[in-house]
Write a protein that holds these residues in place. Structure first.
Motif, short mmCIF file in Angstrom:
data_model
loop_
_atom_site.label_atom_id
_atom_site.label_comp_id
_atom_site.label_asym_id
_atom_site.label_seq_id
_atom_site.Cartn_x
_atom_site.Cartn_y
_atom_site.Cartn_z
N ALA A 116 0.83 -1.21 0.00
CA ALA A 116 0.00 0.00 0.00
C ALA A 116 0.87 1.26 0.00
O ALA A 116 0.62 2.20 -0.77
N PHE A 117 1.89 1.30 0.85
CA PHE A 117 2.77 2.48 0.91
C PHE A 117 3.59 2.62 -0.37
O PHE A 117 3.83 3.74 -0.84
N PHE A 118 4.05 1.52 -0.95
CA PHE A 118 4.84 1.56 -2.17
C PHE A 118 4.02 2.19 -3.30
O PHE A 118 4.53 2.99 -4.08
N LYS A 119 2.74 1.84 -3.33
CA LYS A 119 1.85 2.42 -4.33
C LYS A 119 1.55 3.89 -4.00
O LYS A 119 1.60 4.76 -4.87
N ALA A 120 1.25 4.16 -2.74
CA ALA A 120 0.89 5.53 -2.33
C ALA A 120 2.05 6.51 -2.50
O ALA A 120 1.84 7.67 -2.84
N PHE A 121 3.27 6.05 -2.25
CA PHE A 121 4.45 6.92 -2.35
C PHE A 121 5.17 6.75 -3.69
O PHE A 121 6.35 7.11 -3.80
N HIS A 122 4.47 6.21 -4.66
CA HIS A 122 4.98 6.11 -6.04
C HIS A 122 6.35 5.45 -6.13
O HIS A 122 7.28 5.97 -6.76
N ALA A 126 12.43 3.24 0.52
CA ALA A 126 12.86 3.45 1.90
C ALA A 126 11.69 3.88 2.79
O ALA A 126 11.50 3.33 3.88
N ILE A 127 10.90 4.84 2.32
CA ILE A 127 9.75 5.31 3.11
C ILE A 127 8.73 4.18 3.27
O ILE A 127 8.22 3.95 4.37
#
Length: 195
Positions: A116-122, A126-127
């Motif tokens: 989910a974060f990988f998609k949300a943060f493009h 690391a984030i």
């Protein structure tokens, strides 16, 4: 899935399980300093979940749960640790649920959060890895302590005690270690695998 990819994933999973087992029998996995027992066992689970997905995360979480059960049965440092052993707690079903459930869910949650974060943060690795590691660690802590409060109220774990435990030094260290080590290991590992 090709035979080479399947063999690679099985090898990665076996290596992470071996790391978990080594951590279990050395002071690296379970840091037992009475009256607290901190752990770094969640880190291989998070690494496997990020790199290989929720199924691998759940498998690694199962190993984490089984090693936790073994440690609680053979090397408990406090009465609270004994609650994790179905052999000595007096509440075997509750101990099994508390010992296994949060650990299995840790791997699933870490994988889903990373995606989910990988998609949300493009695609910012690391984030995405750091946030997934920290939040999965918080979820794991809340699940374990919440079940401890629910099933073993005799230890005096109320809602406030569960919430306050998140701001302890050991919890903060677990979260920080999970984020730093997961980022350091997962980024090069994912790149070497072409992810």
């Amino acid at each position: 899935m090709s035979k080479n990819v399947s063999t690679l994933k099985m090898t990665q999973l076996a290596l992470l399980i071996a790391i978990e087992l080594i951590m279990t029998v050395t002071p690296l996995g379970y840091i037992m300093i009475p009256p607290i027992a901190a752990t770094l066992m969640h880190i291989p689970v998070i690494v496997g979940a990020v790199v290989m997905g929720p199924r691998a995360g759940a498998a690694l979480g199962t190993v984490f749960g089984l090693t936790s059960l073994w440690k609680a049965t053979t090397q408990a440092t406090s009465p609270v640790d004994l609650a994790f052993s179905p052999f000595v707690s007096g509440k075997p079903i509750q101990s099994l649920i508390m010992c296994m459930g949060p650990r299995i869910l840790l791997g699933i949650i870490a994988a889903l959060l990373f995606r989910a974060f990988f998609k949300a943060f493009h695609g910012k690795e690391a984030i995405s890895i750091g946030l997934a590691a920290v939040i999965a660690t918080i979820c794991h802590t809340l699940m374990v302590l919440g079940l401890l409060a629910l099933f073993f109220s005799e230890f005096g774990m109320g809602v406030m005690a569960v919430v306050l435990s998140l701001v302890t030094v050991s919890s903060a260290c677990e979260m920080l270690c999970a984020a730093v080590i997961s980022i350091a290991v997962c980024i090069p590992l994912r790149r070497s695998l072409g992810q």
